[in-house]
Enzyme design. Structure first.
Site, PDB file in Angstrom:
ATOM      1  N   ASP A  77       0.843  -1.202   0.000  1.00  0.00           N
ATOM      2  CA  ASP A  77       0.000   0.000   0.000  1.00  0.00           C
ATOM      3  C   ASP A  77       0.868   1.237   0.000  1.00  0.00           C
ATOM      4  O   ASP A  77       1.836   1.349   0.735  1.00  0.00           O
ATOM      5  CB  ASP A  77      -0.963   0.034   1.193  1.00  0.00           C
ATOM      6  CG  ASP A  77      -2.233   0.811   0.848  1.00  0.00           C
ATOM      7  OD1 ASP A  77      -3.314   0.201   0.848  1.00  0.00           O
ATOM      8  OD2 ASP A  77      -2.134   2.027   0.555  1.00  0.00           O
ATOM      9  N   SER A  83     -15.636  -3.159 -11.299  1.00  0.00           N
ATOM     10  CA  SER A  83     -16.664  -2.460 -10.518  1.00  0.00           C
ATOM     11  C   SER A  83     -17.958  -2.445 -11.311  1.00  0.00           C
ATOM     12  O   SER A  83     -17.938  -2.477 -12.548  1.00  0.00           O
ATOM     13  CB  SER A  83     -16.177  -1.031 -10.268  1.00  0.00           C
ATOM     14  OG  SER A  83     -17.269  -0.193  -9.976  1.00  0.00           O
ATOM     15  N   TYR A  99     -13.217   6.219 -14.351  1.00  0.00           N
ATOM     16  CA  TYR A  99     -13.188   4.994 -13.521  1.00  0.00           C
ATOM     17  C   TYR A  99     -13.901   3.836 -14.242  1.00  0.00           C
ATOM     18  O   TYR A  99     -13.402   2.706 -14.271  1.00  0.00           O
ATOM     19  CB  TYR A  99     -13.866   5.330 -12.191  1.00  0.00           C
ATOM     20  CG  TYR A  99     -13.902   4.229 -11.169  1.00  0.00           C
ATOM     21  CD1 TYR A  99     -12.758   3.851 -10.472  1.00  0.00           C
ATOM     22  CD2 TYR A  99     -15.109   3.590 -10.868  1.00  0.00           C
ATOM     23  CE1 TYR A  99     -12.827   2.850  -9.503  1.00  0.00           C
ATOM     24  CE2 TYR A  99     -15.173   2.597  -9.906  1.00  0.00           C
ATOM     25  CZ  TYR A  99     -14.032   2.228  -9.228  1.00  0.00           C
ATOM     26  OH  TYR A  99     -14.092   1.246  -8.279  1.00  0.00           O
ATOM     27  N   ALA A 159     -14.348   3.350 -17.458  1.00  0.00           N
ATOM     28  CA  ALA A 159     -13.561   2.885 -18.604  1.00  0.00           C
ATOM     29  C   ALA A 159     -12.375   2.052 -18.134  1.00  0.00           C
ATOM     30  O   ALA A 159     -12.088   0.976 -18.667  1.00  0.00           O
ATOM     31  CB  ALA A 159     -13.090   4.073 -19.425  1.00  0.00           C
ATOM     32  N   ALA A 160     -11.692   2.539 -17.087  1.00  0.00           N
ATOM     33  CA  ALA A 160     -10.520   1.820 -16.585  1.00  0.00           C
ATOM     34  C   ALA A 160     -10.932   0.468 -15.999  1.00  0.00           C
ATOM     35  O   ALA A 160     -10.264  -0.548 -16.204  1.00  0.00           O
ATOM     36  CB  ALA A 160      -9.802   2.660 -15.536  1.00  0.00           C
ATOM     37  N   LYS A 161     -12.049   0.448 -15.281  1.00  0.00           N
ATOM     38  CA  LYS A 161     -12.475  -0.794 -14.634  1.00  0.00           C
ATOM     39  C   LYS A 161     -12.882  -1.849 -15.665  1.00  0.00           C
ATOM     40  O   LYS A 161     -12.641  -3.055 -15.473  1.00  0.00           O
ATOM     41  CB  LYS A 161     -13.635  -0.515 -13.668  1.00  0.00           C
ATOM     42  CG  LYS A 161     -13.183   0.079 -12.336  1.00  0.00           C
ATOM     43  CD  LYS A 161     -12.082  -0.763 -11.693  1.00  0.00           C
ATOM     44  CE  LYS A 161     -11.958  -0.597 -10.201  1.00  0.00           C
ATOM     45  NZ  LYS A 161     -10.744  -1.268  -9.680  1.00  0.00           N
ATOM     46  N   ALA A 197     -18.543  -3.068  -1.077  1.00  0.00           N
ATOM     47  CA  ALA A 197     -18.193  -3.150   0.335  1.00  0.00           C
ATOM     48  C   ALA A 197     -18.034  -1.757   0.912  1.00  0.00           C
ATOM     49  O   ALA A 197     -17.719  -0.804   0.195  1.00  0.00           O
ATOM     50  CB  ALA A 197     -16.885  -3.935   0.504  1.00  0.00           C
ATOM     51  N   LYS A 253     -37.646 -33.635 -34.473  1.00  0.00           N
ATOM     52  CA  LYS A 253     -37.451 -34.451 -33.269  1.00  0.00           C
ATOM     53  C   LYS A 253     -37.634 -33.618 -32.008  1.00  0.00           C
ATOM     54  O   LYS A 253     -37.107 -33.950 -30.944  1.00  0.00           O
ATOM     55  CB  LYS A 253     -36.053 -35.077 -33.280  1.00  0.00           C
ATOM     56  CG  LYS A 253     -35.816 -36.023 -34.444  1.00  0.00           C
ATOM     57  CD  LYS A 253     -36.541 -37.350 -34.238  1.00  0.00           C
ATOM     58  CE  LYS A 253     -36.198 -38.332 -35.355  1.00  0.00           C
ATOM     59  NZ  LYS A 253     -36.986 -39.561 -35.285  1.00  0.00           N
ATOM     60  N   GLN A 305      10.303 -70.461 -35.811  1.00  0.00           N
ATOM     61  CA  GLN A 305      11.125 -69.254 -36.019  1.00  0.00           C
ATOM     62  C   GLN A 305      11.519 -69.083 -37.481  1.00  0.00           C
ATOM     63  O   GLN A 305      11.432 -68.006 -38.045  1.00  0.00           O
ATOM     64  CB  GLN A 305      12.407 -69.313 -35.177  1.00  0.00           C
ATOM     65  CG  GLN A 305      12.322 -68.519 -33.888  1.00  0.00           C
ATOM     66  CD  GLN A 305      11.732 -69.367 -32.779  1.00  0.00           C
ATOM     67  OE1 GLN A 305      11.597 -70.581 -32.937  1.00  0.00           O
ATOM     68  NE2 GLN A 305      11.370 -68.757 -31.680  1.00  0.00           N
TER      69      GLN A 305
END
Ligand code: NAI
Length: 749
Positions: free
Chosen positions: A41, A152, A165, A167-169, A197, A430, A718
C-alpha cells in the site's frame, strides 16, 4: 459449517492496496490460512494524494500477531516489479496476485481534465499491468498462478460522474479474459470481481445503515476460493457483496442476417430493429469466446440473396418448415477433380500403410480407392446446401453427423472429374432438434452414375417446426439390425495414429473441430476429435479386405450410425457378422470400451457372393469349413485332446506361463480361410474353431499345410516366421512361445 480446509500453506500472495478496505480484508484472510502475504500500500488518500507506510505496516502487524507471515511494501502499483521483488526477496516465490489498489477522481465528463482521466487509468490499468507483467514469467515457469483483478459495477454498467473509472475498470475485464486464455496451459487462472463493500471509497456514496451490512469480509471468501489451487474457474466475472455471490456472462440476441451480396442500408436495419434487439424470442445465446461470438457472422456468409431469392421459400415467418418444398429444391452441382495422389491421400487418411501397395502405390496393378472414398467427392456438395434456408434456426456448432449411407454404382476411377449434386431427402422434427438427410448424387464425365450418398445430420435446437417425427424406410440397406448375439465371424483391430485427423482432413473436411484444440473445446471436446467419416473409412477398409478381397466390384453399399466420437490415436476394433449378402458390423474403441459405430452394414455383390456361405453356414463359418477342407482341423483336435488329457494343475500352470490368446487364420489351397484359437490366458485353457471369446493377443496367418507341419514338429516356427511363411500380428513375442505350446500339448498325445 463448511470445513476450514481451503488452505494456502506454502503459497505467496501479493495484495495491492492492502492497507485498508477490501485489500486489508483479503491480506488478513490469506495470512490466517497459511499464506505468506506481501501487504502493498502506498498509503495515500482515496483520491491518490500523499503516501505513508503506516497503512501497510498496521496490516502486517495484524497478520503477524495472529501467527501469520507477512511483509510490507510501500511502492505504488506503477512500480509493480518492485512489489514482486519484495515477494521474491522475502519468500522466494509468488503464487497469487490480487490487483486491488485503486483511487477515485469522480467528476462529470464535461468537467473532467486529462489529468483526472490519465491518473485513474494509471493506477487501475497500468498498475495491474505492471504487477502482472513482473509476476507472469514466474507463474509460467512454475506452471502455477492465480490472479484476481478488481472491476466495478461502474465499469460493467456505467455510473454517473465516473467516466474515467468506468472505462478503466472495464479494461480490467478485458485484461482478465485474455490472460485467462493465455495462462490456461500453464495453470494460470485469472478471474475478475465486481465487489461492493463499505470502505473509505464508498462511505461518501452510500448511506450509513447500508455500509454497516457491507463488510469487506463478505467479499474476501470468494477471492480465496477462486485463488485456491483446486479451483478451476478461469476467465469469469463475479458480482459479490453483503454475502451475495453471482456470476456474470454476455447475452446476444438471435439477431438478423441480411443478404451479403446486397448493399445494406440503415433502412434495412430499421425494419429489422425489433428482431435485432429481441432477447425474449428464444433465440438468444451466451457466447463465451471470440470463436462463439463469430458464429452469427460466420453463419451469415451463406446468406446470398441471388441464389436464395430464386428458390421457393421453405421456412415460413413463424418458423414452420415446408418439407415437401425443401425436397423439391435444386442446388448447383459441385465438381471434384482428383488424381492418384488424392486417392493415396484418402487411403492413408483411413489408416492404409506403406505395405498396402494396392492402396498407396499408383503403379500397383490392383491400385484403387477403398470404396468409402465415395464420401469425398460429395462432401463439398453436401456442405453447399444452405441449411439456414431450410431449417427454422441453424447453428453449425449444433450439428452432429448422425448416419452415413453410401452406395457404389461404379468403382471409382483412380483419377478423373466427378460432379456431385445435392438434394434434400427428408427433414424430421425431433422436438429438441431436427434430423436432416441430404442426398448427393455423383456422376462421372460421361454422365454415368458413380455413387449416391446420404448424410444424416442431427441439428440441435432446430426442431419444433411442425414436421413429422418418423421418416419412410428407404430400403433394405438403410434398415440395419443390431449386431447379432453370436460371436463375430471376424474381428479386425487397428490403432489409429495420433495424427490421423490431421491427415484425413486433407481429403476435404477442413472443419477446425478436428485440428484446433480451441475449436474442439468450444464443441465440448477434450481434444480435436477424429472425423466420423474417417472411422467410417477405417471400418469400410476392414470389410473391404475381409469380405471383398479388396475388389471394388464386390462392395455394393455401406450404412453406419455414428454412436460416439473417436479421438485420434485410439484403437478401432471392427466386429463383423456375415448374414446372407450383408456384413453386419460395429466398431468399438478398445481403450474406452465404447461402441462408436453401430447399426452398420455393408451389402456385398459380385465375386464376394460366390464364396458366400449360406445363412445357416454363416452362423459358424469357420467350423463348417474346418470340418471339410482343412487338414489343420485334425491338428487342432489333437491339441485339444492333448490339453484335456493334462491334469487341472498342469493346465493352470501352462496358462500362467503363456498368458496369451492365439488366433490362427488358416488358408487352404483353394484360398478358403478358417479361424481357430488357442486360449492359454483364461481358466484352464481352451482350443476351438472360430475366434476366441476375448480379443486375441496374437494373430497368426499361415497356410493349412504349413500349420500341419508346424503342429507335427517337422517345421521350425522361427524359421517359418523369418521366411514370411507365418505372418504374425499383435504381440510378436508371444508368437515365439508358439513352438513350445504346440510341442507341450502334442507330447501329451
Ligand atoms: P480503499 O480506498 O479502502 O482501498 C484502496 C487502497 O489502494 C488504499 O489503501 C490505497 O492506499 C491503495 N492505493 C491507491 N493507489 C495505490 C497505488 N498507486 N499503489 C498502491 N496502493 C494504492 O478502497 P476499497 O473500497 O477497498 O477498494 C478496493 C478496490 O475495490 C478498488 O480497486 C476499488 O476500485 C474496487 N471497488 C470497490 C468497491 C466498493 O464497494 N468498496 C466497489 C467497486 C470496486
Amino acid at each position: 459449517m463448511a470445513d476450514n480446509n481451503l488452505r494456502f500453506d506454502g503459497r505467496v500472495v501479493i495484495v495491492t492496496g492492502a492497507g485498508g478496505g477490501l485489500g486489508r480484508s483479503h491480506a488478513i484472510a490469506f495470512g490466517a490460512r497459511g499464506a505468506s502475504v506481501v501487504v502493498n500500500d502506498l498509503g495515500g488518500s482515496h483520491t491518490g494524494e500523499g503516501a505513508s507506510s503506516r497503512a501497510a505496516d498496521l496490516v502486517v502487524d495484524e497478520i503477524r500477531a495472529a501467527g501469520g507471515k507477512a511483509v510490507a511494501n510501500y511502492d505504488s502499483v506503477l512500480d509493480g516489479d518492485k512489489i514482486v521483488e519484495t515477494a521474491m526477496k522475502a519468500f522466494g516465490r509468488v503464487d497469487i496476485v490480487i490487483n486491488n489498489a485503486g483511487i477515485l477522481k469522480d467528476v462529470s465528463f464535461a468537467r473532467m481534465t486529462d489529468q483526472q482521466w490519465n491518473l485513474i487509468f494509471q493506477v487501475h490499468v497500468e498498475g495491474a499491468y505492471k504487477v502482472l507483467k513482473a509476476a507472469w514469467p514466474i507463474f509460467r515457469k512454475q506452471k502455477y498462478g492465480r490472479i484476481i483483478n478488481t472491476t466495478s459495477a461502474a465499469g460493467l454498467y456505467g455510473n454517473f460522474g465516473q467516466a474515467n473509472y468506468s472505462a478503466a475498470k472495464l479494461a480490467l475485464v478485458g485484461l482478465t479474459q485474455t490472460l485467462a486464455l493465455e495462462g490456461k496451459k500453464d495453470n494460470i487462472h485469472c478471474n475478475v470481481i465486481a465487489p461492493m463493500a463499505a470502505s473509505r471509497m464508498t462511505e461518501t456514496v452510500l448511506p450509513p445503515d447500508m455500509l454497516a451490512s457491507l463488510k469487506p469480509e463478505m467479499v474476501t471468501p470468494l477471492v480465496e476460493y477462486l485463488c485456491h489451487e483446486d479451483t478451476t474457474e478461469n476467465g469469469s466475472i463475479f458480482e459479490v457483496g453483503a454475502g451475495f455471490v453471482g456470476k456474470l456472462r454476455w447475452e446476444r440476441t438471435g439477431g438478423h442476417g441480411f443478404p451479403i451480396d446486397k448493399s445494406l442500408m440503415p433502412e434495412h436495419i430499421s425494419s429489422e430493429w425489433a428482431k435485432i434487439t429481441d432477447f425474449e424470442d428464444g433465440r438468444a445465446t451466451h457466447p463465451t469466446s471470440t470463436a462463439e461470438s463469430m458464429e452469427g457472422i460466420m453463419a451469415n456468409f451463406e446468406n446470398v440473396a441471388g441464389e436464395a431469392a430464386a428458390r421457393p421459400k421453405v421456412v415460413s415467418a413463424d418458423g414452420k418448415v415446408d418439407v415437401e418444398a425443401a425436397k423439391s429444391l435444386t442446388f448447383e452441382p459441385e465438381v471434384f477433380e482428383y488424381s492418384e495422389r488424392d486417392v493415396i491421400l484418402y487411403n492413408l487418411g483411413i489408416g492404409a500403410g506403406r505395405k498396402d501397395l494396392h492402396l498407396v502405390y499408383e503403379n500397383n496393378e490392383a491400385f484403387g480407392a477403398v470404396p468409402t472414398f465415395g464420401v469425398i467427392p460429395s462432401f463439398t456438395a453436401m456442405n453447399s446446401v444452405p441449411f439456414g434456408e431450410i431449417l427454422p434456426s441453424f447453428n453449425p456448432m449444433m450439428l452432429l453427423h448422425g448416419e452415413q449411407y453410401l452406395e457404389i454404382i461404379k468403382p471409382f476411377p483412380t483419377h478423373g472429374k466427378l460432379t456431385s449434386t445435392p438434394y434434400v431427402v427428408d427433414i424430421l422434427d425431433k422436438g429438441k432438434g431436427c434430423v436432416a438427410t441430404i442426398g448427393v448424387k455423383t456422376v462421372d464425365e460421361n454422365g454415368d452414375d458413380i455413387c449416391i450418398n446420404e448424410f444424416t445430420m442431427f441439428i440441435r435446437g432446430a426442431g419444433n417446426f411442425g414436421g413429422k417425427k418418423e421418416g419412410a424406410d428407404r430400403g433394405a440397406a438403410t434398415a440395419v439390425n443390431q449386431a447379432p448375439s453370436r460371436k463375430p465371424d471376424h474381428i479386425v483391430t487397428e490403432k489409429t495414429s495420433e495424427d490421423q485427423a490431421a491427415l484425413y482432413r486433407l481429403s476435404g473436411d477442413w472443419n477446425p473441430l478436428h485440428i484446433d484444440p480451441d475449436m474442439a473445446a468450444v464443441g465440448g471436446f477434450e481434444v480435436p476429435i477424429l472425423h466420423g467419416l474417417c472411422s467410417f473409412g477405417v471400418a469400410g477398409k476392414h470389410i473391404f479386405k475381409t469380405y471383398c478381397n479388396n475388389n471394388a466390384t464386390s462392395f455394393k453399399n455401406i450404412k453406419v450410425r455414428f454412436a460416439k466420437t473417436v479421438n485420434p490415436g485410439e484403437t478401432l476394433e471392427t466386429s463383423m457378422w456375415r448374414e446372407g449378402n450383408k456384413v453386419l458390423f460395429q466398431v468399438r474403441v478398445v481403450e474406452r470400451d465404447a461402441i462408436v459405430i453401430s447399426n452398420a452394414a455393408v451389402e456385398l455383390q459380385g465375386e464376394a457372393l460366390k464364396s458366400a456361405p449360406s445363412a445357416a453356414a454363416a452362423a459358424a463359418p469357420a467350423a463348417a469349413a474346418a470340418a471339410g477342407d482343412f487338414k489343420s482341423a485334425a491338428a487342432f483336435e489333437q491339441i485339444k485332446t492333448g490339453i484335456l488329457a493334462m491334469s487341472s494343475a498342469d493346465r493352470q500352470a501352462q496358462v500362467k506361463k503363456i498368458k496369451g490368446i492365439f488366433q490362427f487364420d488358416i488358408t487352404n489351397d483353394e484360398g478358403k480361410t478358417a479361424t481357430y484359437h488357442i486360449d492359454l490366458k483364461n481358466g484352464e485353457g481352451a482350443v476351438g474353431s472360430g475366434p476366441a471369446s476375448a480379443k486375441p493377443d496374437v494373430v497368426i496367418s499361415v497356410k493349412d499345410s504349413t500349420f500341419v507341419d508346424l503342429a507335427s514338429g517337422t517345421a521350425n516356427a522361427q524359421k517359418l516366421f523369418m521366411s514370411g511363411a507365418i505372418k504374425v500380428k499383435g504381440q510378436v513375442m508371444l508368437a515365439t512361445k508358439l513352438g513350445d505350446v504346440l510341442k507341450a500339448n502334442k507330447s501329451k498325445l
